[in-house]
Structure formats: structure tokens, C-alpha cells
Design a protein around this motif. Structure first.
Motif, PDB file in Angstrom:
ATOM      1  N   PRO A  10      14.038  10.668  -0.206  1.00  0.00           N
ATOM      2  CA  PRO A  10      15.202   9.884   0.181  1.00  0.00           C
ATOM      3  C   PRO A  10      14.841   8.834   1.225  1.00  0.00           C
ATOM      4  O   PRO A  10      13.894   8.999   1.993  1.00  0.00           O
ATOM      5  CB  PRO A  10      16.150  10.937   0.772  1.00  0.00           C
ATOM      6  N   ALA A  11      15.619   7.777   1.240  1.00  0.00           N
ATOM      7  CA  ALA A  11      15.360   6.664   2.158  1.00  0.00           C
ATOM      8  C   ALA A  11      15.281   7.157   3.597  1.00  0.00           C
ATOM      9  O   ALA A  11      16.106   7.942   4.046  1.00  0.00           O
ATOM     10  CB  ALA A  11      16.442   5.609   2.016  1.00  0.00           C
ATOM     11  N   GLY A  12      14.291   6.687   4.311  1.00  0.00           N
ATOM     12  CA  GLY A  12      14.152   7.022   5.723  1.00  0.00           C
ATOM     13  C   GLY A  12      13.319   8.257   6.002  1.00  0.00           C
ATOM     14  O   GLY A  12      12.901   8.470   7.122  1.00  0.00           O
ATOM     15  N   GLU A  13      13.109   9.111   5.003  1.00  0.00           N
ATOM     16  CA  GLU A  13      12.324  10.328   5.212  1.00  0.00           C
ATOM     17  C   GLU A  13      10.868  10.082   4.852  1.00  0.00           C
ATOM     18  O   GLU A  13      10.568   9.316   3.947  1.00  0.00           O
ATOM     19  CB  GLU A  13      12.843  11.452   4.311  1.00  0.00           C
ATOM     20  N   ARG A  14       9.977  10.767   5.555  1.00  0.00           N
ATOM     21  CA  ARG A  14       8.556  10.709   5.210  1.00  0.00           C
ATOM     22  C   ARG A  14       8.371  11.530   3.942  1.00  0.00           C
ATOM     23  O   ARG A  14       8.915  12.625   3.807  1.00  0.00           O
ATOM     24  CB  ARG A  14       7.697  11.297   6.330  1.00  0.00           C
ATOM     25  N   PRO A  15       7.612  11.019   2.983  1.00  0.00           N
ATOM     26  CA  PRO A  15       7.383  11.790   1.763  1.00  0.00           C
ATOM     27  C   PRO A  15       6.541  13.030   2.054  1.00  0.00           C
ATOM     28  O   PRO A  15       5.756  13.062   2.997  1.00  0.00           O
ATOM     29  CB  PRO A  15       6.647  10.809   0.855  1.00  0.00           C
ATOM     30  N   TYR A  45      -0.203   7.195   5.492  1.00  0.00           N
ATOM     31  CA  TYR A  45       0.000   8.638   5.629  1.00  0.00           C
ATOM     32  C   TYR A  45      -1.201   9.292   6.315  1.00  0.00           C
ATOM     33  O   TYR A  45      -1.907  10.109   5.714  1.00  0.00           O
ATOM     34  CB  TYR A  45       0.233   9.272   4.254  1.00  0.00           C
ATOM     35  N   PRO A  46      -1.460   8.956   7.570  1.00  0.00           N
ATOM     36  CA  PRO A  46      -2.627   9.520   8.255  1.00  0.00           C
ATOM     37  C   PRO A  46      -2.568  11.045   8.374  1.00  0.00           C
ATOM     38  O   PRO A  46      -3.599  11.696   8.480  1.00  0.00           O
ATOM     39  CB  PRO A  46      -2.605   8.844   9.626  1.00  0.00           C
TER      40      PRO A  46
END
Length: 192
Positions: free
Chosen positions: A3-8, A35-36
Motif C-alpha cells: 500500500p502507498a506509503g508503506e515500505r515493501p 532497500y538497504p
């Protein structure tokens, strides 16, 4: 991916990397910048994908082909739609408002808008505030950073062919803009 705004999630990032059309070094570097937190897993997956696989000349069975098509279809539905560049959507007045909202000089905002700042050097806390001020999701902001060309919006006459400049750290941009040591420390902290 999420979802928008969340980190995958880790799985979503690894799945997306695994189906990249060219999982080469530049693709890996882009994922590592975005995505470090999944660096070790991404490097392992990259190595696994580059492994030599013995050629099998036998064609796929209809069942195998159907499984591949179903998996690809499911993945294609999960990919986020490539939205418009959130940087291009803002007017000069919008950028002034962003600078006021974030309490930074417009020179800093210009460097961010032109992607002259290394994404990895910007604290997540500041990126979240920037995304909020730009009215876009953090993920959309990060993805647009990586796909946009490093070109300036300004026009100059030059003797040579224009080329993208090297990116600098967020701290360097703040120093160059004359941001006080105290304010710079606030902007560079990850804590809320």
C-alpha cells in the motif's frame, strides 16, 4: 508491491528483483539504494540469478508453461503502476511551499528536485516529510528518484555536450546552503 506509503516487505522486494528484465549490476545497485535493509538477501539473490544453468533443449510442457503464465500474471498485477513524476507535478509556488514546510532554503529543495543529492544520504525521516509535503507516497518518491535522469531543469549554453553531474550528500547540500550546525543536526537525525 505494498500500500502507498508503506515500505515493501522483504519478499516483495526480492520477488520484484527476481523478475527484473535485466538483473545486472546497475539494477542491483538501484535496489540496494532503495532497500538497504535487504542488502544481504539482494546480493545473494543476484548471485543465484547469475549462476550458469545447464541448457535443456527440451521444450516446456503445457502444464509448465501454464504455471509460468499464471505466476507472471499474478506478479504483473502486484507491480505498482508507474505514476507520474511527483517532482514534475509541482509548480514553482508548490516548491516554495515545500521549502517553507520543511524549513530549508530553496537551494536545498532545488538540489533535491534536480536529484543532485544521493538518495542514500537523505535520512528516512526527512524523506517521509518530503514525500508528505509533495503529496506522494514515500515509495513513489524513492522510485521516481531512481528512474529520473540526473539532468538539471536549467538551460545554459555550453561548449561541450551536457552530462549528469555527480550526486552529493544531503549534508553537503545543507552546508553549501548555509544551514546552521544546529538545524543541520536536526535534519540529519533519524529519530523523530
Amino acid at each position: 508491491m505494498s500500500p502507498a506509503g508503506e515500505r515493501p516487505s522483504r519478499e516483495a522486494v526480492l520477488d520484484a528483483f527476481a523478475v527484473e528484465s535485466e538483473p545486472d549490476r546497475s539494477t542491483l545497485e538501484r535496489y540496494l539504494r532503495l532497500y538497504p535493509e535487504y542488502a544481504a538477501e539482494l546480493v545473494d539473490l543476484s548471485r543465484e540469478l547469475r549462476r550458469e544453468i545447464p541448457e535443456d533443449d527440451a521444450p516446456l510442457s503445457a502444464a509448465d508453461q501454464a504455471l509460468i503464465e499464471a505466476a507472471w500474471s499474478q506478479h504483473a498485477k502486484a507491480l505498482p503502476a508507474a505514476g507520474p513524476d511527483p517532482f514534475a507535478a509541482l509548480t514553482a509556488d508548490d516548491w516554495r511551499a515545500v521549502a517553507r514546510q520543511l524549513d530549508v532554503p530553496r537551494q536545498v529543495i532545488t538540489a533535491l528536485r534536480e536529484r543532485r543529492v544521493s538518495l542514500l544520504s537523505i535520512p528516512q525521516r526527512f524523506l517521509k516529510k518530503l514525500a508528505e509535503a509533495m503529496r506522494c507516497s514515500l515509495t513513489h518518491l524513492q522510485m521516481s528518484w531512481e528512474t529520473a535522469p540526473l539532468s538539471s531543469a536549467r538551460s545554459y549554453k555550453a561548449d561541450g555536450k551536457p552530462r549528469a553531474g555527480d550526486q552529493v550528500t544531503f549534508e553537503k547540500v545543507l552546508i553549501d546552503a548555509g544551514v546552521s550546525d544546529e538545524r543541520r543536526a536536526e535534519l540529519l537525525t533519524e529519530d523523530e
